[in-house]
Design a protein around this motif. Structure first.
Motif, PDB file in Angstrom:
ATOM      1  N   ASP A  88       0.804  -1.226   0.000  1.00 10.93           N
ATOM      2  CA  ASP A  88       0.000   0.000   0.000  1.00 10.93           C
ATOM      3  C   ASP A  88       0.835   1.273   0.000  1.00 10.93           C
ATOM      4  OD1 ASP A  88      -2.461  -1.071  -0.237  1.00 10.93           O
ATOM      5  OD2 ASP A  88      -3.195  -0.495   1.736  1.00 10.93           O
ATOM      6  N   ARG A 161      -6.683   2.552  -6.197  1.00 11.57           N
ATOM      7  CA  ARG A 161      -6.191   3.860  -5.766  1.00 11.57           C
ATOM      8  C   ARG A 161      -5.785   4.688  -6.972  1.00 11.57           C
ATOM      9  NH1 ARG A 161      -1.955   3.086  -0.918  1.00 11.57           N
ATOM     10  NH2 ARG A 161      -2.001   5.373  -1.007  1.00 11.57           N
ATOM     11  N   ASP A 223     -13.410   0.766   8.495  1.00 11.48           N
ATOM     12  CA  ASP A 223     -13.596   1.985   7.709  1.00 11.48           C
ATOM     13  C   ASP A 223     -14.321   3.070   8.496  1.00 11.48           C
ATOM     14  OD1 ASP A 223     -12.326   0.710   5.676  1.00 11.48           O
ATOM     15  OD2 ASP A 223     -14.020   0.668   4.302  1.00 11.48           O
ATOM     16  N   THR A 226     -11.666   4.637  10.712  1.00  7.91           N
ATOM     17  CA  THR A 226     -10.427   5.175  10.143  1.00  7.91           C
ATOM     18  C   THR A 226     -10.667   6.084   8.939  1.00  7.91           C
ATOM     19  OG1 THR A 226     -10.122   3.245   8.701  1.00  7.91           O
ATOM     20  CG2 THR A 226      -9.149   3.149  10.914  1.00  7.91           C
ATOM     21  N   HIS A 227     -11.870   6.598   8.798  1.00 13.04           N
ATOM     22  CA  HIS A 227     -12.187   7.403   7.617  1.00 13.04           C
ATOM     23  C   HIS A 227     -11.243   8.596   7.481  1.00 13.04           C
ATOM     24  CE1 HIS A 227     -15.064  10.269   5.367  1.00 13.04           C
ATOM     25  NE2 HIS A 227     -14.431   9.517   4.496  1.00 13.04           N
ATOM     26  N   ASP A 230      -7.743   7.381   6.590  1.00  9.87           N
ATOM     27  CA  ASP A 230      -7.700   6.896   5.208  1.00  9.87           C
ATOM     28  C   ASP A 230      -7.679   8.058   4.216  1.00  9.87           C
ATOM     29  OD1 ASP A 230      -7.688   4.269   6.018  1.00  9.87           O
ATOM     30  OD2 ASP A 230      -9.839   3.980   5.786  1.00  9.87           O
ATOM     31  N   TRP A 233      -4.175   9.431   4.293  1.00  3.99           N
ATOM     32  CA  TRP A 233      -3.184   8.544   3.697  1.00  3.99           C
ATOM     33  C   TRP A 233      -3.488   8.223   2.230  1.00  3.99           C
ATOM     34  CZ3 TRP A 233      -1.282   4.143   7.445  1.00  3.99           C
ATOM     35  CH2 TRP A 233      -0.773   4.721   8.623  1.00  3.99           C
ATOM     36  N   ASP A 235      -6.095   6.297   1.233  1.00  7.43           N
ATOM     37  CA  ASP A 235      -6.661   4.955   1.147  1.00  7.43           C
ATOM     38  C   ASP A 235      -8.139   5.004   0.781  1.00  7.43           C
ATOM     39  OD1 ASP A 235      -4.328   3.702   1.762  1.00  7.43           O
ATOM     40  OD2 ASP A 235      -4.828   3.285   3.846  1.00  7.43           O
ATOM     41  N   ASN A 237     -12.062   3.872   1.217  1.00  6.81           N
ATOM     42  CA  ASN A 237     -12.875   3.692   2.414  1.00  6.81           C
ATOM     43  C   ASN A 237     -14.330   3.586   1.982  1.00  6.81           C
ATOM     44  OD1 ASN A 237     -14.569   4.704   4.809  1.00  6.81           O
ATOM     45  ND2 ASN A 237     -12.529   4.568   5.751  1.00  6.81           N
TER      46      ASN A 237
END
Length: 297
Positions: A88, A161, A223, A226-227, A230, A233, A235, A237
């Motif tokens: 990732d 991504r 998710d 950690t929204h 994310d 970063w 990521d 979600n």
């Protein structure tokens, strides 16, 4: 009437203390593993709280295991975090992702990893220990498939991504079907090979199907927690795809109810494994209600 019962409270606290002791032993072992593989675990997100969180999650999910049995499962989880970081965050090209995939599957198939492949060397240690389990010859193919699914899911998310940045994100359904990138089922399979009996090894596909259901719930629970991280970063979600945290929470609740039914049915045949999945679901849901495994980036 006073319903307080000191004996019950003391018994509960003693059991929780025993489980925390299993976790403490696990954390110390994980820190030793990290020190033995500095190329994998020198990044800032691999902080002491991550090792503690892994050990605590496994101890509370499977408190009937010995510290030795949990040691292997803890290390398998740690390897999953290392793999996630490599794919990732460190892989800058699809060719790098493909190389990680090929090298990892080669190690699963028995290849001696290259000196410059720390991820493979760590996996080879796990493979060699797992191979000493009596059920490994019959169950190896299930483990290999689980590793392959995890690698494919992480590679797919890497592609997403890129496509999302170009305005073409995956659908919510595609995203949820890709929950193997959480690396939960792959650890469960290895744990069951290490701790299960011959009947468990024969029925691994059914246990894997139940684990996959739990894994999807944990994907959404993760998710929800950690929204913001994310988004920082870069990521994917589920909230970003659905657009409403409340809707993601509702879908997670529906999936949880479906899991409850599956696990209740599973408990009639494999009570230990069903209890493990049930506790894994409950503990992780509670954990993500307040924090995350990763440290600061």
């Amino acid at each position: 009437m006073n319903t307080y019962r000191s004996d019950d409270a003391m018994t509960l606290a003693a059991e929780q203390g025993r489980i925390c002791a299993l976790a403490a032993k696990g954390q110390r072992d994980l820190q030793r593993q990290a020190a033995a593989h500095p190329e994998l675990f020198s990044a800032r997100p691999f902080d002491p709280a991550l090792y503690s969180s892994i050990a605590m999650a496994m101890a509370f999910s499977s408190p009937s295991c010995t510290a030795e049995e949990l040691r292997f499962a803890n290390r398998a989880v740690l390897w999953g975090f290392a793999l996630d970081w490599q794919v990732d965050y460190l892989a800058k090209t699809r060719e790098t992702v493909d190389r990680i995939t090929a090298d990892t599957l080669a190690v699963v198939d028995g290849t001696v990893p290259a000196v410059e492949d720390p991820l493979g060397r760590f996996l080879a240690e796990l493979r060699d220990e797992l191979a000493r389990s009596p059920g490994y010859p019959a169950a190896r193919a299930v483990w290999r498939d689980a590793v392959h699914r995890t690698l494919a899911a992480m590679a797919r998310e890497w592609d997403w991504r890129e496509s999302t940045a170009a305005g073409q994100p995956p659908s919510y359904e595609e995203y949820l079907d890709n929950a193997d990138n959480l690396a939960c089922t792959v650890v469960n399979v290895a744990h069951w090979i290490r701790t299960g009996d011959a009947d468990v090894h024969r029925r691994l596909p059914e246990l894997v199907a139940a684990s996959d259901q739990v894994q999807q719930v944990l994907r959404l629970v993760n998710d929800l927690a950690t929204h913001e991280r994310d988004r920082e970063w870069g990521d994917l979600n589920a909230i970003t795809l659905v657009g409403d945290p409340a809707e993601v929470a509702r879908r997670a609740a529906d999936l949880t109810e479906s899991c409850r039914k599956t696990l209740a049915d599973l408990a009639d045949r494999w009570p230990r494994e069903a209890t493990y999945l049930t506790r894994q679901l409950g503990y992780t849901s509670g954990f993500y209600g307040s924090t995350d495994f990763w440290g600061d980036r």
